[in-house]
Design an enzyme around this catalytic site. Structure first.
Site, PDB file in Angstrom:
ATOM      1  N   SER A  31      47.211 -29.397 -23.658  1.00 47.39           N
ATOM      2  CA  SER A  31      46.350 -29.445 -22.481  1.00 47.39           C
ATOM      3  C   SER A  31      47.154 -29.378 -21.184  1.00 47.39           C
ATOM      4  CB  SER A  31      45.535 -30.741 -22.498  1.00 47.39           C
ATOM      5  OG  SER A  31      46.374 -31.867 -22.338  1.00 47.39           O
TER       6      SER A  31
ATOM      7  N   THR B 133      44.404 -33.073 -19.657  1.00 47.50           N
ATOM      8  CA  THR B 133      45.184 -33.077 -18.412  1.00 47.50           C
ATOM      9  C   THR B 133      46.043 -34.325 -18.460  1.00 47.50           C
ATOM     10  OG1 THR B 133      43.459 -32.038 -17.065  1.00 47.50           O
ATOM     11  CG2 THR B 133      44.944 -33.478 -15.884  1.00 47.50           C
TER      12      THR B 133
ATOM     13  N   THR C 288      47.963 -29.861 -15.435  1.00 50.38           N
ATOM     14  CA  THR C 288      47.078 -29.440 -16.523  1.00 50.38           C
ATOM     15  C   THR C 288      47.148 -27.934 -16.785  1.00 50.38           C
ATOM     16  OG1 THR C 288      44.777 -29.568 -17.272  1.00 50.38           O
ATOM     17  CG2 THR C 288      45.104 -28.959 -14.992  1.00 50.38           C
TER      18      THR C 288
ATOM     19  N   ARG D 250      40.161 -19.249 -12.761  1.00 51.21           N
ATOM     20  CA  ARG D 250      39.412 -20.506 -12.535  1.00 51.21           C
ATOM     21  C   ARG D 250      40.394 -21.630 -12.150  1.00 51.21           C
ATOM     22  NH1 ARG D 250      39.676 -25.923 -14.920  1.00 51.21           N
ATOM     23  NH2 ARG D 250      37.628 -26.856 -14.761  1.00 51.21           N
ATOM     24  N   VAL D 251      40.044 -22.339 -11.113  1.00 56.50           N
ATOM     25  CA  VAL D 251      40.861 -23.472 -10.692  1.00 56.50           C
ATOM     26  C   VAL D 251      40.039 -24.738 -10.903  1.00 56.50           C
ATOM     27  CG1 VAL D 251      41.949 -24.588  -8.709  1.00 56.50           C
ATOM     28  CG2 VAL D 251      42.201 -22.120  -9.043  1.00 56.50           C
ATOM     29  N   GLY D 252      40.643 -25.724 -11.514  1.00 56.54           N
ATOM     30  CA  GLY D 252      39.934 -26.983 -11.765  1.00 56.54           C
ATOM     31  C   GLY D 252      40.160 -27.994 -10.661  1.00 56.54           C
ATOM     32  N   ASP D 253      39.928 -29.234 -10.978  1.00 56.72           N
ATOM     33  CA  ASP D 253      40.049 -30.303  -9.988  1.00 56.72           C
ATOM     34  C   ASP D 253      41.490 -30.769  -9.797  1.00 56.72           C
ATOM     35  OD1 ASP D 253      39.879 -31.230 -12.663  1.00 56.72           O
ATOM     36  OD2 ASP D 253      39.594 -33.270 -11.940  1.00 56.72           O
TER      37      ASP D 253
ATOM     38  N   THR E 211      40.814 -37.021 -15.240  1.00 54.31           N
ATOM     39  CA  THR E 211      40.838 -35.983 -16.273  1.00 54.31           C
ATOM     40  C   THR E 211      39.393 -35.747 -16.709  1.00 54.31           C
ATOM     41  OG1 THR E 211      41.105 -37.605 -18.056  1.00 54.31           O
ATOM     42  CG2 THR E 211      43.117 -36.676 -17.138  1.00 54.31           C
ATOM     43  N   GLY E 212      39.138 -34.570 -17.241  1.00 53.23           N
ATOM     44  CA  GLY E 212      37.778 -34.253 -17.679  1.00 53.23           C
ATOM     45  C   GLY E 212      37.283 -33.002 -16.987  1.00 53.23           C
TER      46      GLY E 212
ATOM     47  N   GLY F 205      36.489 -30.620 -14.579  1.00 56.46           N
ATOM     48  CA  GLY F 205      36.877 -30.608 -13.182  1.00 56.46           C
ATOM     49  C   GLY F 205      35.781 -30.222 -12.210  1.00 56.46           C
TER      50      GLY F 205
HETATM   51  N1  ASP Z   1      40.307 -31.659 -15.241  1.00 48.82           N
HETATM   52  C1  ASP Z   1      40.836 -30.523 -15.923  1.00 48.82           C
HETATM   53  C2  ASP Z   1      40.206 -29.282 -15.354  1.00 48.82           C
HETATM   54  O1  ASP Z   1      39.019 -29.268 -15.117  1.00 48.82           O
HETATM   55  C3  ASP Z   1      40.635 -30.497 -17.376  1.00 48.82           C
HETATM   56  C4  ASP Z   1      40.667 -31.815 -18.081  1.00 48.82           C
HETATM   57  O2  ASP Z   1      41.170 -32.782 -17.586  1.00 48.82           O
HETATM   58  O3  ASP Z   1      40.160 -31.915 -19.196  1.00 48.82           O
HETATM   59  O4  ASP Z   1      40.891 -28.315 -15.206  1.00 48.82           O
END
Ligand code: ASP
Length: 359
Positions: A90, A207, A225, A235-238, A258-259, A261
């Site tokens: 991850s 992450t 991450t 794609r850009v996450g959080d 984490t999770g 985003g």
């Molecule tokens: N937060 C991360 C994202 O959305 C992924 C994750 O933490 O599971 O890119």
């Protein structure tokens, strides 16, 4: 009109939902927490807090802070272990790729004393985006570099281009590709069931976030991450978005996530956690109240996003980790059981997260 789901769904009392400044978690939540057990301490505390995949990171960060390393360098060195590890799929090297089979990484850092931050997004071929994020903070006037620009910047600073796609990650991606649809030209996957050690690679996210405070009260954080697996290219996450995947305010505390985003970006959630701590909430209360707000907002998001079930309850995973300047800490998750890693200065270990919803 706002649609609200039954309050019975919540594990928190009505006080959590209604009170402006104070949350009173039920006993069963209290039983899960460990953060406040540390007790208020003025200064002189040393802590490292991370997502559950960060036990080696918290250990390393603590070791380095004890040797006098600055907390930001310490947490970055900690997460570098996980970025370098092909078995953590991850993060960094070995991370699961995007829909085109290309690994694109996101990372951010934030430093409490100066309130400075740096980040990179959708960077390819560089194993340690967290170190590049620190360079963005230290060596540019910018906060965020993306894609090719981020890669060029890293190369200019001596980073080496590497292939980040391991065979294990490629095979997982290939299976995903082959099982996506029966309306394309890919034949069904040859391997119906991946071998045991490849099972986890079908996961869709992960992450590492790591936060720390040293004896001088310096707070810092990093989030890094490979993002959601099989995401759309670009794609850009959080994780690289300050205020979403990470936020640090030396007067108050630090938070990371984490999770999924997108849920976080839409709600500026790590900033929110820190703001709640600034209003006097404990780290655990701040995380839970933020999760509750997100759950509330999620009910208004388009159903087509698939982020809520028929009752309006979140279907997505989301965790917060928080550390305040007294050294109190917490981890909290949207639903069910989850753990997080803490080195409290004496021992390093996994602890249970508080949770908003029962599984
Ligand atoms: N937060 C991360 C994202 O959305 C992924 C994750 O933490 O599971 O890119």
């Amino acid at each position: 009109m706002r649609v609200r789901c039954s309050r019975r769904d919540f594990l928190l009392t009505g006080a959590v939902l209604g009170a402006a400044t104070f949350i009173a978690p039920r006993e069963e939540l209290r039983g899960q927490t460990t953060g406040t057990a540390v007790g208020p301490k003025p200064a002189g505390v040393v802590r490292a807090v991370s997502s559950a995949n960060g036990l080696r990171a918290t250990d390393r960060a603590m070791e380095l802070m004890r040797q006098g390393t600055d907390p930001l360098d310490a947490v970055i060195a900690g997460v570098n272990i996980v970025e370098d590890d092909p078995n953590d799929m991850s993060v960094g090297y070995g991370g699961l790729p995007n829909e085109d089979g290309i690994v694109e990484l996101d990372a951010s850092v934030m430093y409490g004393p100066t309130a400075a931050s740096g980040a990179v997004a959708a960077i390819r071929n560089i194993k340690n985006p967290s170190r590049v994020a620190k360079l963005v903070m230290d060596r540019t006037k910018h906060c965020l570099l993306v894609g090719n620009g981020a890669l060029k910047f890293a190369l200019a600073h001596g980073f080496k281009k590497e292939n980040l796609l391991t065979d294990k990650a490629r095979e997982a991606w290939l299976k995903w590709k082959e099982t996506m649809s029966d309306q394309d030209n890919w034949l069904p996957a040859q391997i119906k069931k991946l071998p045991e050690d490849l099972q986890p690679v079908m996961m869709t996210h992960g992450t590492i976030n790591c936060l720390a405070i040293n004896e001088a009260g310096v707070l810092a954080g990093v989030t890094t991450t490979s993002g959601l697996s099989y995401k759309l290219a670009g794609r850009v996450g959080d994780s690289p978005i300050i205020g979403a995947g990470l936020y640090v305010d030396n007067e108050i505390g630090a938070a990371g996530s984490t999770g999924v985003g997108e849920a976080n970006i839409r709600t500026c959630a790590s900033f929110q956690v820190v703001e709640f701590m600034g209003q006097g909430l404990s780290p655990e209360q701040a995380c839970l109240k933020t999760l509750e707000r997100i759950a509330d907002k999620a009910r208004r998001w388009p159903k087509s996003l698939g982020l809520t079930d028929a009752g309006g309850r979140p279907t997505f995973g989301l965790n917060f980790y928080a550390l305040n300047r007294k050294g109190e800490f917490a981890g909290a998750t949207m639903t069910g059981r989850s753990t997080y890693a803490v080195h409290d200065g004496q021992k390093n270990g996994l602890r249970d997260c508080a949770f908003l919803f029962k599984a």
